[in-house]
Motif scaffolding. Structure first.
Motif, PDB file in Angstrom:
ATOM      1  N   ALA A 157       0.833  -1.202   0.000  1.00  0.00           N
ATOM      2  CA  ALA A 157       0.000   0.000   0.000  1.00  0.00           C
ATOM      3  C   ALA A 157       0.871   1.256   0.000  1.00  0.00           C
ATOM      4  CB  ALA A 157      -0.930  -0.002   1.202  1.00  0.00           C
ATOM      5  N   LEU A 158       1.927   1.249   0.801  1.00  0.00           N
ATOM      6  CA  LEU A 158       2.832   2.390   0.846  1.00  0.00           C
ATOM      7  C   LEU A 158       3.513   2.591  -0.505  1.00  0.00           C
ATOM      8  CD1 LEU A 158       4.208   4.615   2.459  1.00  0.00           C
ATOM      9  CD2 LEU A 158       5.921   2.931   3.168  1.00  0.00           C
ATOM     10  N   PHE A 159       3.933   1.487  -1.124  1.00  0.00           N
ATOM     11  CA  PHE A 159       4.547   1.550  -2.447  1.00  0.00           C
ATOM     12  C   PHE A 159       3.590   2.168  -3.462  1.00  0.00           C
ATOM     13  CE2 PHE A 159       5.682  -0.481  -6.517  1.00  0.00           C
ATOM     14  CZ  PHE A 159       7.002  -0.085  -6.599  1.00  0.00           C
ATOM     15  N   MET A 160       2.330   1.782  -3.449  1.00  0.00           N
ATOM     16  CA  MET A 160       1.327   2.317  -4.372  1.00  0.00           C
ATOM     17  C   MET A 160       1.048   3.800  -4.114  1.00  0.00           C
ATOM     18  SD  MET A 160       0.777   0.025  -6.498  1.00  0.00           S
ATOM     19  CE  MET A 160      -0.644   0.653  -7.351  1.00  0.00           C
ATOM     20  N   VAL A 161       1.043   4.198  -2.859  1.00  0.00           N
ATOM     21  CA  VAL A 161       0.805   5.600  -2.528  1.00  0.00           C
ATOM     22  C   VAL A 161       1.950   6.458  -3.036  1.00  0.00           C
ATOM     23  CG1 VAL A 161       0.693   7.250  -0.614  1.00  0.00           C
ATOM     24  CG2 VAL A 161      -0.695   5.171  -0.553  1.00  0.00           C
ATOM     25  N   ILE A 162       3.177   5.955  -2.868  1.00  0.00           N
ATOM     26  CA  ILE A 162       4.342   6.722  -3.298  1.00  0.00           C
ATOM     27  C   ILE A 162       4.419   6.786  -4.825  1.00  0.00           C
ATOM     28  CG2 ILE A 162       6.873   6.739  -3.374  1.00  0.00           C
ATOM     29  CD1 ILE A 162       6.773   5.579  -0.508  1.00  0.00           C
ATOM     30  N   LEU A 163       4.238   5.657  -5.521  1.00  0.00           N
ATOM     31  CA  LEU A 163       4.401   5.618  -6.973  1.00  0.00           C
ATOM     32  C   LEU A 163       3.132   5.940  -7.743  1.00  0.00           C
ATOM     33  CD1 LEU A 163       6.739   2.556  -7.443  1.00  0.00           C
ATOM     34  CD2 LEU A 163       7.318   4.967  -7.472  1.00  0.00           C
ATOM     35  N   GLY A 164       1.986   5.749  -7.143  1.00  0.00           N
ATOM     36  CA  GLY A 164       0.720   5.985  -7.836  1.00  0.00           C
ATOM     37  C   GLY A 164       0.601   7.365  -8.439  1.00  0.00           C
ATOM     38  N   PRO A 165       0.813   8.426  -7.684  1.00  0.00           N
ATOM     39  CA  PRO A 165       0.689   9.767  -8.241  1.00  0.00           C
ATOM     40  C   PRO A 165       1.678  10.053  -9.367  1.00  0.00           C
ATOM     41  CG  PRO A 165       0.661   9.847  -5.851  1.00  0.00           C
ATOM     42  CD  PRO A 165       1.005   8.444  -6.235  1.00  0.00           C
ATOM     43  N   VAL A 166       2.883   9.479  -9.279  1.00  0.00           N
ATOM     44  CA  VAL A 166       3.858   9.702 -10.334  1.00  0.00           C
ATOM     45  C   VAL A 166       3.349   9.102 -11.630  1.00  0.00           C
ATOM     46  CG1 VAL A 166       6.206   9.183 -11.088  1.00  0.00           C
ATOM     47  CG2 VAL A 166       5.770   9.789  -8.709  1.00  0.00           C
ATOM     48  N   SER A 167       2.867   7.858 -11.601  1.00  0.00           N
ATOM     49  CA  SER A 167       2.374   7.193 -12.797  1.00  0.00           C
ATOM     50  C   SER A 167       1.166   7.909 -13.373  1.00  0.00           C
ATOM     51  CB  SER A 167       2.013   5.742 -12.476  1.00  0.00           C
ATOM     52  OG  SER A 167       3.173   5.061 -12.070  1.00  0.00           O
ATOM     53  N   SER A 168       0.324   8.467 -12.526  1.00  0.00           N
ATOM     54  CA  SER A 168      -0.889   9.105 -13.024  1.00  0.00           C
ATOM     55  C   SER A 168      -0.598  10.419 -13.741  1.00  0.00           C
ATOM     56  CB  SER A 168      -1.876   9.335 -11.873  1.00  0.00           C
ATOM     57  OG  SER A 168      -1.348  10.283 -10.974  1.00  0.00           O
ATOM     58  N   LEU A 169       0.615  10.950 -13.611  1.00  0.00           N
ATOM     59  CA  LEU A 169       0.970  12.188 -14.286  1.00  0.00           C
ATOM     60  C   LEU A 169       1.393  11.964 -15.734  1.00  0.00           C
ATOM     61  CD1 LEU A 169       2.991  13.993 -11.470  1.00  0.00           C
ATOM     62  CD2 LEU A 169       0.618  14.349 -12.134  1.00  0.00           C
TER      63      LEU A 169
END
Length: 183
Positions: free
Chosen positions: A7-19
Motif C-alpha cells: 500500500a505504501l509503495f502504491m501511494v508513493i508511486l501511484g501519483p507519479v504514474s498518473s501524471l
C-alpha cells in the motif's frame, strides 16, 4: 506487514504514474497544437522536446523526414516510450536519455548518408524493440544500423529488430551494429 508495504509503495508511486501523458504525432498534425489524439503534433521532435518521465508518444502512419534527438530521462517505473502505431518511417534516433523505449519503427535513409540509424550515447536502460533498420549508409563511411557509444550501454535491450544494408566501406550489407569505446 507485506500488505502495508504494498500500500505504501502504491501511494508513493501511484501519483507519479498518473501524471504520465499520451501524446500523438500525425502527418496532418501541427506542432502548435496540444499533441492529443484529436490535436496531434506534426513532428516527433516536438514530442521529444516536450516529454517527461512516463510519457508515451504514439506516432501515426507516414514518413517523417527527421532524426529525433531524445535527451530526456525516463525512470525505471516511468520510461519514455515512442510507439509506431502504424507503418511509420523515420530517418533515425539519437538517444541520450536513460529509460527510453523505441518500438516498431522503420528507420531508413531516403538518400545515401553516412549517418547511423540509431545512435545511443551515454544512455542506460534503453530498449529498441521490433524496429526494421535498413539502408542507413552510403558505402563510403562506416555507418551502422545501431551505434552505441561508449561501448556497452548499461542494461540495453535490443529485441525483435531487423538490421540490413547498413553500409560500411566496400560492403553494402555491412555490420548492423557497432559499440564504440570512447574512453
Amino acid at each position: 506487514m507485506r500488505n502495508m508495504l504494498s500500500a505504501l509503495f502504491m501511494v508513493i508511486l501511484g501519483p507519479v504514474s498518473s501524471l504520465a501523458v499520451e501524446y500523438h504525432v500525425a502527418k496532418y498534425g501541427n506542432d502548435g497544437a496540444a499533441g492529443g489524439a484529436g490535436t496531434p503534433w506534426l513532428t516527433i521532435q516536438k514530442a521529444a522536446n516536450t516529454v517527461v518521465a512516463g510519457d508515451i508518444v504514439r506516432v501515426h502512419a507516414g514518413t517523417y523526414e527527421e532524426r529525433v534527438a531524445e535527451s530526456t530521462d525516463g525512470s525505471a517505473v516511468n520510461p519514455i516510450t515512442y510507439v509506431a502505431d502504424e507503418a511509420v518511417v523515420v530517418r533515425g534516433f539519437n538517444i541520450e536519455g536513460d529509460y527510453v523505449r523505441v518500438i516498431g519503427f522503420e528507420i531508413t535513409h531516403a538518400v545515401p548518408t553516412s549517418s547511423h540509424g540509431i545512435v545511443i550515447s551515454n544512455a542506460a536502460h534503453v530498449q529498441i524493440l521490433d524496429c526494421n533498420i535498413h539502408n542507413t549508409g552510403d558505402g563510403l563511411v562506416d555507418s551502422y544500423g545501431i551505434s552505441i557509444s561508449p561501448a556497452g550501454a548499461p542494461y540495453l535491450i535490443l529485441r525483435g529488430n531487423t538490421l540490413s544494408y547498413s553500409g560500411s566501406p566496400g560492403n553494402d550489407n555491412g555490420p548492423g551494429m557497432k559499440s564504440i569505446n570512447d574512453s
